[in-house]
Design an enzyme around this catalytic site. Sequence first.
Site, PDB file in Angstrom:
ATOM      1  N   CYS A  84       0.828  -1.194   0.000  1.00 31.30           N
ATOM      2  CA  CYS A  84       0.000   0.000   0.000  1.00 31.30           C
ATOM      3  C   CYS A  84       0.865   1.248   0.000  1.00 31.30           C
ATOM      4  O   CYS A  84       2.087   1.187  -0.007  1.00 31.30           O
ATOM      5  CB  CYS A  84      -0.900   0.007   1.237  1.00 31.30           C
ATOM      6  N   ARG A 131      -4.828   1.420  -0.657  1.00 28.32           N
ATOM      7  CA  ARG A 131      -4.657  -0.010  -0.430  1.00 28.32           C
ATOM      8  C   ARG A 131      -4.509  -0.814  -1.710  1.00 28.32           C
ATOM      9  O   ARG A 131      -5.255  -0.634  -2.664  1.00 28.32           O
ATOM     10  CB  ARG A 131      -5.854  -0.565   0.351  1.00 28.32           C
ATOM     11  N   LEU A 132      -3.505  -1.709  -1.696  1.00 32.72           N
ATOM     12  CA  LEU A 132      -3.403  -2.803  -2.642  1.00 32.72           C
ATOM     13  C   LEU A 132      -3.772  -4.056  -1.860  1.00 32.72           C
ATOM     14  O   LEU A 132      -3.011  -4.506  -0.993  1.00 32.72           O
ATOM     15  CB  LEU A 132      -1.984  -2.916  -3.204  1.00 32.72           C
ATOM     16  N   ALA A 133      -4.934  -4.607  -2.120  1.00 29.87           N
ATOM     17  CA  ALA A 133      -5.455  -5.717  -1.318  1.00 29.87           C
ATOM     18  C   ALA A 133      -4.756  -7.018  -1.685  1.00 29.87           C
ATOM     19  O   ALA A 133      -4.771  -7.434  -2.845  1.00 29.87           O
ATOM     20  CB  ALA A 133      -6.963  -5.844  -1.527  1.00 29.87           C
ATOM     21  N   VAL A 134      -4.157  -7.672  -0.689  1.00 30.62           N
ATOM     22  CA  VAL A 134      -3.424  -8.928  -0.911  1.00 30.62           C
ATOM     23  C   VAL A 134      -3.899 -10.017   0.042  1.00 30.62           C
ATOM     24  O   VAL A 134      -4.154 -11.147  -0.357  1.00 30.62           O
ATOM     25  CB  VAL A 134      -1.901  -8.696  -0.756  1.00 30.62           C
ATOM     26  N   GLY A 164       2.757  -3.208   3.694  1.00 33.91           N
ATOM     27  CA  GLY A 164       3.699  -4.314   3.819  1.00 33.91           C
ATOM     28  C   GLY A 164       3.037  -5.656   4.009  1.00 33.91           C
ATOM     29  O   GLY A 164       1.819  -5.816   3.841  1.00 33.91           O
ATOM     30  N   GLU A 165       3.870  -6.608   4.352  1.00 29.37           N
ATOM     31  CA  GLU A 165       3.425  -7.963   4.663  1.00 29.37           C
ATOM     32  C   GLU A 165       4.194  -8.459   5.874  1.00 29.37           C
ATOM     33  O   GLU A 165       5.421  -8.337   5.929  1.00 29.37           O
ATOM     34  CB  GLU A 165       3.677  -8.912   3.477  1.00 29.37           C
ATOM     35  N   ASP A 170      -3.188  -9.237   8.150  1.00 32.49           N
ATOM     36  CA  ASP A 170      -2.010  -9.011   8.979  1.00 32.49           C
ATOM     37  C   ASP A 170      -2.001  -7.588   9.539  1.00 32.49           C
ATOM     38  O   ASP A 170      -1.357  -7.310  10.551  1.00 32.49           O
ATOM     39  CB  ASP A 170      -0.724  -9.310   8.212  1.00 32.49           C
ATOM     40  N   GLY A 182      14.407 -12.447  -6.793  1.00 31.52           N
ATOM     41  CA  GLY A 182      15.694 -12.926  -6.283  1.00 31.52           C
ATOM     42  C   GLY A 182      16.613 -11.814  -5.816  1.00 31.52           C
ATOM     43  O   GLY A 182      17.788 -12.059  -5.537  1.00 31.52           O
TER      44      GLY A 182
END
Length: 616
Positions: free
Chosen positions: A2, A50-53, A79-80, A103, A380
């Site tokens: 977000c 918000r970017l909903a994940v 974040g996550e 979360d 990566g």
Amino acid sequence: MCGITGWVAFDRDLTAERAVLDAMTATQLCRGPDAGGVHLERHAALGHRRLAVIDVEGGVQPMTVEHDGRVLAALTYSGEVYNHRELRAELAAAGHRFRTRSDTEVVLHAYLEWGEGLAERLNGMFAFAVWDARSQELLLVRDRMGVKPLHYHPTPHGVIFGSEAKAVLAHPAVRPVVDLDGLREMFAVTKSPGRSVYRGIAEVQPGHVVRIRREGISIRRYWGLEAREHTHDLDTTVATVRALLDDIVHRQLESDVPLCSLLSGGLDSSAVTALAARALRAAGAGPVRSFAVDFTGQSEHFRADAVRSTPDGPYAGLLARHVGADHSVIELDSAALTDREQRAAVLRARDTPGGFGDMDTSLLLLFRGVREHSTVALSGESADELFGGYRWFHDPRLVAAADFPWAGAVTQLAGEGAGPREQLLDRGLVAKLDVHEYRRARYREALAEVPHLPDASPVERRMREISYLNLTRFVCILLDRKDRMSMANGLEVRVPFCDHRLVQYVFNTPWAMKTFDGREKSLLRAAVRDVLPPEIADRVKSPYPVVQDPHYPAMLRAELAELAADPKAPVLGLLDRRALTDALAPDTDPQHVRLAADLTLELNTWLTEYQVTLEL
């Protein structure tokens, strides 16, 4: 993922400042295209895009916790947190009750339970602000490696903050002023912790919390690299790295929206993709989706050089077939990479000139293509800094230099024949900036921070320093680049190699172990060899690709000629007119001025669009 922003002012009523908060929040629309919200109190205003994940329906923000109709705390979060399930269980056992699966709610309740001590308990990538309505204070928190950005501007009576500088600059009290140190930071090819190009705007340092109270601002480091004795033998070390990677990738596959892997065909992205494919199979899920970037005509135009011995495409295809990935190639051409609007979009994503030229533009366009199919991607990134993959880890001359060992890397990355990117700048300005001395000063500061073991050999001591420099002054450049290019498209990119458990463990692994087979990234190669084809496991490091089509630098120089003919172009005041004339001469190889043309055009767009005031 977000975009967050906000304003705390202890000298005024912010409930009357909705228009200002809306303007700041609107700048983060690209980071959060799914929803937006604000929270207003007398002395605190929080904005969120918000970017909903995770928990698409339930994780609405800003999120509050109330008791008896009174707000206890409000959170705006980006974040996550990958250990949110364990934390949720621990908090529930302590009496907390949850309304959602997100979360975000776990982070908010973790604050209520542990205060600013919550930061040490989180495993993930995050940047967030918690307003404590009870104590009337704000807490800004950033993840340990600085994967997610967070900027702030202290004021006499509070603070203005945002994920990106553009959110802070949208506040009427903040002007886009850049002084000599700002330009030095821009050109130095190192990222100094806490510093920003814009005067008066700072970054929350990785692994730090910033507390804002009526009495002022305080800063605390909650995590940093530490010197610890490594007691494992080689076999145990390899097994530990693999066990950590298995757990990290498994955790980072959690998503309620489509997820994929970014695959170049190099060791790092191939390892992540292969481990993700294995974890998905074990869970009975479908094949991993993977994406690679390529350039039109690259197979015909590719020329091996000092840093790229092989093209990526064949190796990405090999790995995809090996793991049964649902693989797609996003092909870009020179016209797309030189398109002025695309390059302007790169600048708007970064908020400052980046200096990576077509590598930035191609990354932006790659992520735009990926976003048509996926919302989350695994990357990566950071394996080279962690495991010692770059040439400067292994070149004795660069290792011994009293400077950041990657200082000349940008020119090399542009390909054979490329000249320095600052070659068109006014000589007087170059002398005044003295970027070399600025960088050396930042180098000395960084070196003074390195934690050492008392009985380390000179080689181990120096390689610990090189690793520290890469993990604290270089990887942050690439993480910031990846965050900005991905979030400009509403794509969340996760970086398994930035898990702090892995970083701390490998940082303390002796250099002799990291290079036990006489090559770069020995530990990583040994840890994942069983899931990779031998051609990829043994492939020599190759950096992110650049377009080798000769039309690309030629088109850049044509645009540079247009700029030179425009007397109103603001960047002309920063340029050496004779050098500019020479760059445009028919007998000058466009490849030689490729980086300089890219930088000059980007500087001009920046000065124009951001209305920057230069105080030099």
